[in-house]
Scaffold this active site. Structure first.
Site, mmCIF file in Angstrom:
data_model
loop_
_atom_site.group_PDB
_atom_site.id
_atom_site.type_symbol
_atom_site.label_atom_id
_atom_site.label_comp_id
_atom_site.label_asym_id
_atom_site.label_seq_id
_atom_site.Cartn_x
_atom_site.Cartn_y
_atom_site.Cartn_z
ATOM 1 C CB CYS A 37 -0.938 0.082 1.429
ATOM 2 S SG CYS A 37 -2.113 -1.225 1.336
ATOM 3 C CG ASP A 39 0.939 4.194 3.850
ATOM 4 O OD1 ASP A 39 0.356 3.099 3.711
ATOM 5 O OD2 ASP A 39 0.584 5.414 3.383
ATOM 6 C CB CYS A 64 4.163 9.810 1.143
ATOM 7 S SG CYS A 64 2.676 10.132 2.192
ATOM 8 C CB CYS A 107 -0.824 9.898 6.162
ATOM 9 S SG CYS A 107 -0.246 9.722 4.622
#
Lengths: 138, 406
Positions: A37, A39, A64, A107
């Site tokens: 994915c 992350d 990221c 995130c």
């Protein structure tokens, strides 16, 4: 898409990068996300058994800039909180603090999941029942 | 040493306009504004003359004749015209098209459109190095096949397909061969006759010309190829593409082709030497992988995965100073990594960890040195921060972990 100042700051000077000894009873480890994915976050808390406060928190993140910033911020917020107080950290607080755009909200969700996973790991290690978190939509 | 920042290393996305091209275009943006279709006055004649001259410059670069050049707004339109135009024109012969999974979206999505119109499309898988397997290609041909659409050079990994071998197979079976030449034309020698190409798209802004102009080469002899127009109107471009000609753009495309032709040999050597230097320096890092065939490759392109760091996070370390592209699209709603890298069989983790380097005419050795240093530094820093790197270093098999997919 430009990153916010705060994301850039956490990315450039991440707080609390590192590893705690996961074998210790008072250390809880949460590993969330998946490499495919894009992350993966590992967040760890160390609880001071006398006071019940989180005395240290560390993270390592593959992802990221927003994912790195979310986990860096989470560790800052965790330190000095009790485990119960830590449970109240909401992903939207992270979104707000870091000015994350809509495409980066996942995130913050991941960071919240990592906090909960670390706390659960700590609870299970210490004979407490696992908390079932309400599932957020990712 | 002071260097002008930011450094541009995304020439596969678009190239800067060469000042010599702009100079050639200027008169046609100012005093020579005529419509090339105006047959009765000097303004029109001047425009027409300029277009004819550009057509010759362009044809020369690819070994075609001027009449075989159909101007479009760019490669995307040319891809659409080639595929949909052939599909409609040759409907009585069949309805089957063969393409491959690493094509540009302008080809893949056009093929999907053709499927909706009732066509059949075979999307060939590529091998791990990005090349099409010729045996599989030939095996996919049926008596309904009218077109093979395989790109010349890939935009993400730079892999050059075996064009001559593909065209031989197409010829043998009486199937037309279209190639998207956007990344190859102007960069490497392309000759429509020696290569056996029937149709080819290309674009101005990938070869230091202006945006908004491109062309479709359509073969006129052996065989004579026709495409059904996709834009109706005044019947420009031998009826295949109506619309007033973009005279300054066309002049710019012509000049860009001329410059590429004159400078290609030297420039190709310069770029591949610089690219190899960049690649070799970055491969000194542990767990770095070059994506795609390294031998059959455009001279200006490199695509490298740095395992256990994420591409977008990696770029953030230097994107204020260096402009390049990542195979990871964490900003898009889909969070899907590059479909081209996935088509090579790369795991999502490696696909998420990739950077694409597109060198160009204005790239310098100093810029390469700066880039190598910046990337190495950032990769090392992010690996210190990466839980995957830590696990890898501890000898943990990442595939053995049950990841929480979200």
């Amino acid at each position: 898409m430009a990153y916010s100042e705060k994301v850039i700051d956490h990315y450039s000077n991440p707080k609390n990068v590192g590893t705690l000894d996961k074998a210790k009873v008072n250390v809880g480890t949460g590993l969330v996300g998946a490499p495919e994915c894009g992350d993966v976050m590992r967040l760890q808390i160390e609880v001071d058994e006398a006071s019940g406060m989180i005395s240290d928190a560390k993270f390592k993140t593959f992802g990221c800039g927003s994912a790195i910033a979310s986990s860096s911020l989470a560790t800052e917020w965790l330190k000095g909180k009790t485990v119960d107080q830590a449970l109240s950290i909401d992903n939207m607080d992270i979104v707000e603090e870091l000015n994350l755009p809509p495409v980066k909200i996942h995130c913050s969700v991941l960071a919240e999941d990592a906090i909960k996973a670390a706390i659960n790991d700590y609870r299970v290690k210490n004979g407490l029942p696992e908390l079932v978190a309400e599932k957020k939509h990712h | 040493m002071t260097m002008k920042l930011p450094i541009y290393l995304d020439n596969n996305a678009t190239t800067p306009l060469d000042p010599r091209v702009l100079e050639a275009m200027m008169p046609y943006l100012t005093e020579n504004f005529g419509n090339a279709a105006s047959r009765n006055h000097s303004f029109g004649w001047a425009a027409e003359e300029a277009v004819d001259y550009a057509r010759e410059q362009i044809a020369k670069l690819i070994g075609a004749t001027p009449k075989e050049i159909i101007f479009t707004s760019g490669a995307t339109e040319a891809d659409n015209l080639a595929i949909k135009g052939v599909y409609e024109m040759y409907a009585s012969k069949g309805n089957h098209i063969i393409t491959c999974t690493t094509e540009h979206k302008a080809v893949l999505d056009t093929c999907k459109h053709v499927e909706k119109m009732g066509g059949q499309v075979t999307y060939l898988d590529v091998e791990a190095d990005g090349l099409v397997d010729l045996t599989k290609l030939e095996a996919a041909i049926t008596d309904k096949t009218i077109l093979i659409a395989i790109m010349y050079g890939n935009n993400e990994i730079g892999v050059i397909q075996p064009i001559r071998e593909i065209s031989k197979i197409a010829r043998k079976h009486g199937v037309l061969f279209f190639t998207d030449g956007t990344q190859a034309v102007g960069k490497i020698p392309v000759d429509v006759n020696a290569d056996g190409i029937d149709l080819m798209s290309f674009s101005g802004h990938k070869m230091y010309g202006p945006k908004g102009v491109g062309a479709l080469y359509v073969r006129r002899k052996n065989p004579r190829v026709k495409v059904t127009s996709q834009i109706d109107g005044g019947g420009h471009e031998r009826g295949m593409r109506s619309g007033t000609l973009n005279v300054p753009g066309i002049v710019g495309l012509g000049k860009a082709c001329e410059l590429c032709m004159n400078e290609m040999e030297e420039e190709g050597k310069r770029l591949s030497a610089m690219r190899d230097r960049l690649e070799n320096a970055l491969m000194e890092l542990e767990e770095a992988y070059v994506n795609g065939n390294r031998e059959h490759r455009l001279p200006h392109t490199a695509n490298i995965s740095f395992k256990h760091v994420e591409g977008e996070g990696l770029m953030m370390g230097f994107n204020k100073n260096i402009a390049l592209s990542s195979g990871s699209a964490c900003t898009s709603a889909s969070l899907e990594p590059s479909y081209v890298l996935k088509a090579l069989g790369l795991g999502d983790d490696l696909a998420h960890s990739s950077l694409r380097f597109g060198l160009g005419r204005f790239t310098t050795d100093d810029q390469i040195d700066y880039t190598v240093n910046a990337i190495k530094e950032t990769v090392l820093k992010l690996r210190e921060m990466s839980p995957l790197w830590e696990m890898y270093k501890e000898g943990i098999d990442l595939n053995s972990i049950e990841w929480a997919h979200h």
